[in-house]
Design a protein around this motif. Structure first.
Motif, PDB file in Angstrom:
ATOM      1  N   UNK A 180       0.805  -1.220   0.000  1.00 14.74           N
ATOM      2  CA  UNK A 180       0.000   0.000   0.000  1.00 14.74           C
ATOM      3  C   UNK A 180       0.835   1.265   0.000  1.00 14.74           C
ATOM      4  N   UNK A 181       2.024   1.215  -0.613  1.00 13.04           N
ATOM      5  CA  UNK A 181       2.922   2.370  -0.645  1.00 13.04           C
ATOM      6  C   UNK A 181       2.779   3.058  -1.995  1.00 13.04           C
ATOM      7  N   UNK A 182       2.439   4.342  -2.024  1.00  9.68           N
ATOM      8  CA  UNK A 182       2.234   5.043  -3.307  1.00  9.68           C
ATOM      9  C   UNK A 182       3.474   4.991  -4.186  1.00  9.68           C
ATOM     10  N   UNK A 183       3.270   4.842  -5.475  1.00 14.66           N
ATOM     11  CA  UNK A 183       4.386   4.698  -6.417  1.00 14.66           C
ATOM     12  C   UNK A 183       5.163   5.998  -6.593  1.00 14.66           C
ATOM     13  N   UNK A 184       4.542   7.141  -6.261  1.00 19.01           N
ATOM     14  CA  UNK A 184       5.223   8.424  -6.465  1.00 19.01           C
ATOM     15  C   UNK A 184       6.074   8.831  -5.267  1.00 19.01           C
ATOM     16  N   UNK A 185       6.099   8.028  -4.233  1.00 22.82           N
ATOM     17  CA  UNK A 185       6.899   8.337  -3.039  1.00 22.82           C
ATOM     18  C   UNK A 185       8.310   7.767  -3.163  1.00 22.82           C
ATOM     19  N   UNK A 186       9.278   8.482  -2.619  1.00 19.84           N
ATOM     20  CA  UNK A 186      10.626   7.926  -2.472  1.00 19.84           C
ATOM     21  C   UNK A 186      10.599   7.015  -1.257  1.00 19.84           C
ATOM     22  N   UNK A 187      10.825   5.728  -1.494  1.00 19.00           N
ATOM     23  CA  UNK A 187      10.688   4.742  -0.420  1.00 19.00           C
ATOM     24  C   UNK A 187      12.023   4.555   0.292  1.00 19.00           C
ATOM     25  N   UNK A 188      12.023   4.892   1.579  1.00 22.66           N
ATOM     26  CA  UNK A 188      13.175   4.688   2.452  1.00 22.66           C
ATOM     27  C   UNK A 188      12.952   3.402   3.236  1.00 22.66           C
ATOM     28  N   UNK A 189      13.994   2.613   3.369  1.00 22.89           N
ATOM     29  CA  UNK A 189      13.892   1.320   4.039  1.00 22.89           C
ATOM     30  C   UNK A 189      14.887   1.244   5.184  1.00 22.89           C
ATOM     31  N   UNK A 190      14.433   0.718   6.328  1.00 22.10           N
ATOM     32  CA  UNK A 190      15.335   0.359   7.418  1.00 22.10           C
ATOM     33  C   UNK A 190      15.093  -1.102   7.756  1.00 22.10           C
ATOM     34  N   UNK A 191      16.175  -1.875   7.895  1.00 24.96           N
ATOM     35  CA  UNK A 191      16.086  -3.287   8.254  1.00 24.96           C
ATOM     36  C   UNK A 191      16.986  -3.525   9.462  1.00 24.96           C
ATOM     37  N   UNK A 192      16.406  -4.009  10.549  1.00 23.88           N
ATOM     38  CA  UNK A 192      17.230  -4.305  11.726  1.00 23.88           C
ATOM     39  C   UNK A 192      16.449  -4.147  13.009  1.00 23.88           C
ATOM     40  N   UNK A 193      17.157  -4.357  14.116  1.00 27.78           N
ATOM     41  CA  UNK A 193      16.521  -4.212  15.422  1.00 27.78           C
ATOM     42  C   UNK A 193      16.207  -2.747  15.712  1.00 27.78           C
ATOM     43  N   UNK A 194      15.135  -2.530  16.463  1.00 27.00           N
ATOM     44  CA  UNK A 194      14.772  -1.193  16.917  1.00 27.00           C
ATOM     45  C   UNK A 194      15.367  -1.035  18.312  1.00 27.00           C
ATOM     46  N   UNK A 195      16.598  -0.540  18.359  1.00 25.39           N
ATOM     47  CA  UNK A 195      17.336  -0.547  19.621  1.00 25.39           C
ATOM     48  C   UNK A 195      18.283   0.636  19.690  1.00 25.39           C
ATOM     49  N   UNK A 222       9.838   0.141   7.700  1.00 28.28           N
ATOM     50  CA  UNK A 222      10.700  -0.382   8.756  1.00 28.28           C
ATOM     51  C   UNK A 222      10.450  -1.875   8.886  1.00 28.28           C
ATOM     52  N   UNK A 223      11.514  -2.653   8.846  1.00 27.26           N
ATOM     53  CA  UNK A 223      11.431  -4.101   9.001  1.00 27.26           C
ATOM     54  C   UNK A 223      12.283  -4.486  10.202  1.00 27.26           C
ATOM     55  N   UNK A 224      11.633  -4.852  11.298  1.00 25.85           N
ATOM     56  CA  UNK A 224      12.361  -5.220  12.503  1.00 25.85           C
ATOM     57  C   UNK A 224      11.567  -4.876  13.740  1.00 25.85           C
ATOM     58  N   UNK A 225      12.068  -5.301  14.884  1.00 19.68           N
ATOM     59  CA  UNK A 225      11.390  -5.065  16.150  1.00 19.68           C
ATOM     60  C   UNK A 225      12.443  -4.873  17.231  1.00 19.68           C
ATOM     61  N   UNK A 226      12.005  -4.399  18.385  1.00 17.57           N
ATOM     62  CA  UNK A 226      12.947  -4.184  19.472  1.00 17.57           C
ATOM     63  C   UNK A 226      12.383  -3.237  20.509  1.00 17.57           C
ATOM     64  N   UNK A 227      13.241  -2.810  21.414  1.00 13.37           N
ATOM     65  CA  UNK A 227      12.805  -2.024  22.566  1.00 13.37           C
ATOM     66  C   UNK A 227      12.346  -0.623  22.187  1.00 13.37           C
ATOM     67  N   UNK A 228      12.734  -0.121  21.010  1.00 13.20           N
ATOM     68  CA  UNK A 228      12.293   1.205  20.583  1.00 13.20           C
ATOM     69  C   UNK A 228      11.057   1.137  19.682  1.00 13.20           C
ATOM     70  N   UNK A 229      10.317   0.055  19.820  1.00 12.89           N
ATOM     71  CA  UNK A 229       9.078  -0.103  19.071  1.00 12.89           C
ATOM     72  C   UNK A 229       8.098   1.030  19.372  1.00 12.89           C
ATOM     73  N   UNK A 230       8.030   1.462  20.646  1.00 12.90           N
ATOM     74  CA  UNK A 230       7.092   2.516  21.031  1.00 12.90           C
ATOM     75  C   UNK A 230       7.373   3.814  20.279  1.00 12.90           C
ATOM     76  N   UNK A 231       8.651   4.139  20.106  1.00  8.92           N
ATOM     77  CA  UNK A 231       9.006   5.352  19.369  1.00  8.92           C
ATOM     78  C   UNK A 231       8.530   5.265  17.919  1.00  8.92           C
TER      79      UNK A 231
END
Length: 365
Positions: A180-195, A222-231
């Protein structure tokens, strides 16, 4: 696959898991030892049943033991190796004195912090000097350990599977549509723990600043999980242009996400290698981040746009500047260079040369 390509090698893996079991493949065995989760967010498990580790080593009697754990399993590997007359190498993957202790200075003060770091250095030196060799994922990190008094440090960088992490197929449009990501957006990706040690708080604040500057330009996956999930969840409340996937355990699926992105944003400043940056570039997606970590040497595009300080504003500016460059062409160049030097077979060739060298010297000592 690499072990099967060699004439006389066998491989045994001992890992923590949900239950105790043993699985076999051609010239390979995997022992999983039931271990408790450290947290449901990280999915890391603490391998506490050291008796089981010892029993497996005693039964298998390998020619060499490699330990990737700097805690209780590392000490058990050293003890079992000495008892059985088997050389042990340690792989120092995580620079934990820097990653986990530097942030404690506000509690201990400068003098207390120096004491804590000194104790950590002594611990690292005491454990790894009991190994026949200590492997590190970068030569620069090896120099640091050498300055701490760790002997026989050997650099072995990590790698990627070229059959999975590659620019083709061109499935970016389908992946974006499924998310569901619009095609006209610049897609930024982060992969890793949220820490904290991954510096994800800076990433989230940087993206909030990007939304204030130009709310119609970027989308963050964002792909990942961790203690900074709340942020991260708070950021999702502030803007609809954030998509979160807690886990992606399938490498082929992860490669699709890399290919769908325009930029991988890697905010880490304490990385010992930066595997996600290598995987992303192998897939043809450039990386932007904060200069000055051990990760710099595996970035195959110009880093002049990268942030020069660890701040949300600097990282946001780096993302903006980088996004104006010809990312597709940059990605093609990065992919060729990444796959030429860091395909797993090349890396394993270098690693197994070290194994054979350690084993040869151990027999002759």
């Amino acid at each position: 696959r690499y072990v099967r390509s060699l004439p006389n090698e066998e491989h045994v893996l001992i890992v923590p898991g949900a239950k105790t079991e043993r699985t076999e493949a051609e010239r390979s065995s995997v022992y999983t030892i039931a271990s408790p989760l450290l947290s449901t967010a990280s999915r890391y498990r603490a391998l506490l049943n050291l008796r089981a580790v010892g029993e497996i080593l005693d039964r298998e009697r390998p020619d060499l033991i490699e330990s990737a754990d700097p805690y209780q399993v590392g000490w058990k590997a050293v003890a079992s190796g000495r008892a059985l007359g088997i050389p042990v190498v340690g792989f120092y993957h995580s620079h934990f004195p820097e990653a986990y202790l530097r942030g404690s200075e506000r509690y201990f003060g400068p003098l207390g912090m120096r004491l804590v770091i000194d104790l950590a250095q002594r611990y690292v030196r005491e454990l790894y000097n009991r190994c026949e060799a200590t492997l590190v994922p970068s030569a620069q990190l090896g120099e640091v350990l050498g300055s701490w008094g760790v002997n026989h440090v050997r650099a072995v960088e990590l790698g990627v599977d070229p059959a999975i992490f590659r620019p083709q197929p061109n499935d970016a449009s389908a992946v974006r549509e499924s998310l569901g990501i619009p095609s006209d957006r610049i897609l930024l990706l982060y992969v890793g723990r949220l820490a904290q040690e991954k510096n994800t708080q800076t990433l989230f604040q940087a993206f909030a600043e990007l939304m204030r500057r130009d709310p119609e330009r970027f989308h963050l996956l964002v792909v990942g999980d961790g203690l900074q999930r709340t942020a991260l969840q708070k950021l999702q409340v502030q803007t609809e242009h954030v998509t979160w996937r807690p886990y992606c355990t399938d490498p082929a699926e992860l490669a699709k996400l890399y290919r769908a992105a325009d930029l991988l944003v890697h905010p880490g400043v304490q990385e010992t290698f930066g595997l996600t940056s290598l995987e992303s570039q192998a897939c043809g997606t450039p990386v932007v981040g904060i200069r000055g970590s051990y990760m710099d040497r595996i970035i195959f595009t110009d880093q002049s746009c990268w942030a020069r300080e660890n701040s949300p504003s600097a990282l946001a500016g780096a993302v903006e500047e980088m996004s104006r460059l010809p990312l597709r062409e940059m990605g093609k160049t990065a992919s060729r260079r990444a796959l030429a030097s860091y395909a797993w077979p090349c890396v394993f060739d270098r690693l197994f040369c070290i194994y054979r060298d350690v084993r040869g010297h151990y027999r002759n000592s």
